[in-house]
Design an enzyme around this catalytic site. Sequence first.
Site, short mmCIF file in Angstrom:
data_model
loop_
_atom_site.label_atom_id
_atom_site.label_comp_id
_atom_site.label_asym_id
_atom_site.label_seq_id
_atom_site.Cartn_x
_atom_site.Cartn_y
_atom_site.Cartn_z
N CYS A 22 0.82 -1.20 0.00
CA CYS A 22 0.00 0.00 0.00
C CYS A 22 0.86 1.25 0.00
O CYS A 22 2.08 1.19 0.04
CB CYS A 22 -0.90 0.02 1.24
SG CYS A 22 -1.92 -1.47 1.41
N ILE A 48 -4.37 -7.71 -0.54
CA ILE A 48 -3.63 -8.98 -0.49
C ILE A 48 -4.29 -9.95 0.48
O ILE A 48 -4.48 -11.12 0.19
CB ILE A 48 -2.16 -8.73 -0.06
CG1 ILE A 48 -1.46 -7.72 -0.99
CG2 ILE A 48 -1.39 -10.05 0.00
CD1 ILE A 48 -1.27 -8.19 -2.40
N GLU A 100 3.23 -6.04 5.55
CA GLU A 100 2.60 -7.28 6.00
C GLU A 100 3.13 -7.63 7.39
O GLU A 100 4.34 -7.59 7.63
CB GLU A 100 2.92 -8.45 5.05
CG GLU A 100 2.49 -8.27 3.62
CD GLU A 100 0.99 -8.39 3.42
OE1 GLU A 100 0.29 -8.78 4.37
OE2 GLU A 100 0.53 -8.06 2.31
N SER A 115 11.20 -12.76 -3.22
CA SER A 115 12.52 -12.46 -3.80
C SER A 115 13.62 -13.10 -2.97
O SER A 115 13.38 -13.56 -1.85
CB SER A 115 12.74 -10.94 -3.87
OG SER A 115 13.16 -10.45 -2.62
N GLY A 116 14.83 -13.06 -3.49
CA GLY A 116 16.00 -13.57 -2.77
C GLY A 116 16.86 -12.48 -2.18
O GLY A 116 18.00 -12.74 -1.78
#
Length: 642
Positions: A2, A53, A77, A363-364
Amino acid sequence: MCGIAGLFDIRGKRDFDRTLMQQMNDIQYHRGPDEGDLYLEPGVALGHRRLSIIDLASGQQPLFNEDGSVAVVFNGEIYNYQELVPELESLGHVFHTRSDTEVIVHAWEAWGEDCVQRFRGMFAFGLWDRNHQCFFMARDRLGVKPLHYAILDDGTLVFGSELKVLMQHPGLDRSIDPHAVEEYFALGYVAEPRTIFKGARKLQPAESLCIRRGQPVPAPKVYWDVRFSLDNPLSLEEASLELTERLRESVRLRMISEVPLGAFLSGGVDSSAVVATMAGLSNEPVNTCSIAFDDPAFNESAFAKMVADRYHTNHHVETVKSDDFDLIDTLAALYDEPYADSSAIPTYRVCQLARKHVTVALSGDGGDESMGGYRRYRMHMMEEKMRAAMPHGVRKPVFGLLGRMYPKADWAPRVFRAKTTFQALARDSVQAYFHSVSILRDEMRASLFSTDFQRKLGGYNAIEVFRRHADAAQTDDPLALIQYIDTKTYLVGDINTKVDRASMAHSLEVREPLMDHKLVEWLGSLPSGLKIKGQEGKYVFKKAMEPLLPNDVLYRPKMGFSVPLARWFRGPLKQRVRDAVLGDTLAATGIFNRSYLQHLVDAHQSGARDYSASLWTILMFEAFLRNTGIVASGSLATEAVG
């Protein structure tokens, strides 16, 4: 994911302009195209753009507690929210949604400022408590999510996810901070807590700020730090097994979603490990996205395909042309302040690709900093052994002289490029590491900046950013020290900034399992010998992943996510670089020494030197000036050096 925005009257209860608040919120529409809302009361205005989400039906913001006395706007989150709900319910709190956002308001009521200690995730939020007449802001421990703020002369706090939100307010001091310019040309980004503007700041990672109406504004409070204790007695086998389990837990938490979810897959160790772990936790094929380059020197797609084939993922690949340089002005507008990591181009493209298929991507990012993956770490460790063999009082004059006398030979094989090594050996550890990562090193910046601008700097050097963090590191281990510095600087100012803006430009949420703070804390307990062994970085991580990934993925040379700048600036962008670097925009600032700018362009385009990184840094500064409209105001020269 957001976008948040807001205003708070620190001194009283003025009514804020709803139209202004709407403009602040709308400028970050890209961060949350699903919904947007405002809340205003005397002395407070909150705005939110939502990318839905979790709890798609009832997670709208601003979100309130039971009696409406506490309101929050939140970006990020809280991955452990499902664990916190029953604990808060047992304390008498009543939940009306299934959203992780609601946990924040009840956690604030239960634990006050210490609520952030209970959150596991990536977050930036602003919270208004009417009963206590206070405004509270906080940012996650690793700085995954951004939070910018300014305290204006009239006592207004203005905040937002991106700097462009603050720039909508007419009261913001938009004069350029000379110290920020120095940091940018050394590091390629403006380091926290500065922004490019004197009037705005970034809340640093793991900081909170509680402002009580009618009281002086306190300094931000640090609520967490990573400690490299290096005292974990685990064997290599034990550490490998535990690392695998901890990664599984981190990935599992980040797979909670009510919208399509997938992962970036570059073909490197980190993203491949995340995908392999996801595959072991999912009953359905994982959605994976990769960017291929038509230039073989930059193309890792074959390694990504190995992992995709092994785990039967729904693999999506798009090829980026090696002349994909049309994003310069787009990037300048995205980042709001100068930002010089050219890998922002492929990052933008892979986010664009991913958003066609998913709304959330893992992602890494973060593995190199915590596990010792960068090649520069191994170079630094070799230099440290040499520095340890000779006192600094001897090294400085001897190697300083050799560094000055030895010719610079970028064109030669690495074994003959001794000038940089001599210079590094003449420095202490922090100086040497700063020198190794600087885009334009001290002597180059001294030539780049005008005499007038250097006077305005007053002797300030960007190494002070590294010194400040080194003083807080609480370790004298050579590897741990630079890992700590990178965690506080490069990871936040470069990597996280790059991914946040590139992903949000496409309304894509990116989650980072390797930046889970509990995992980072545990990795900080492992001895450095488990992270770098000989010439092998991420040693324990690679050993842990051997059952899950091909050796060709684990033990090949690290490529990075880069673009062919040197060729661009001698070919298709030759005239554009010359026009930008030597044009009126930079000349009007009073910051630069034009003769040195001329040298950089001429030497690079003749093939005598590779100044591509320096020229890109200058090019992006020029693009920032044009895109912010500062040049058109006619006041930049005064602002920049005044």
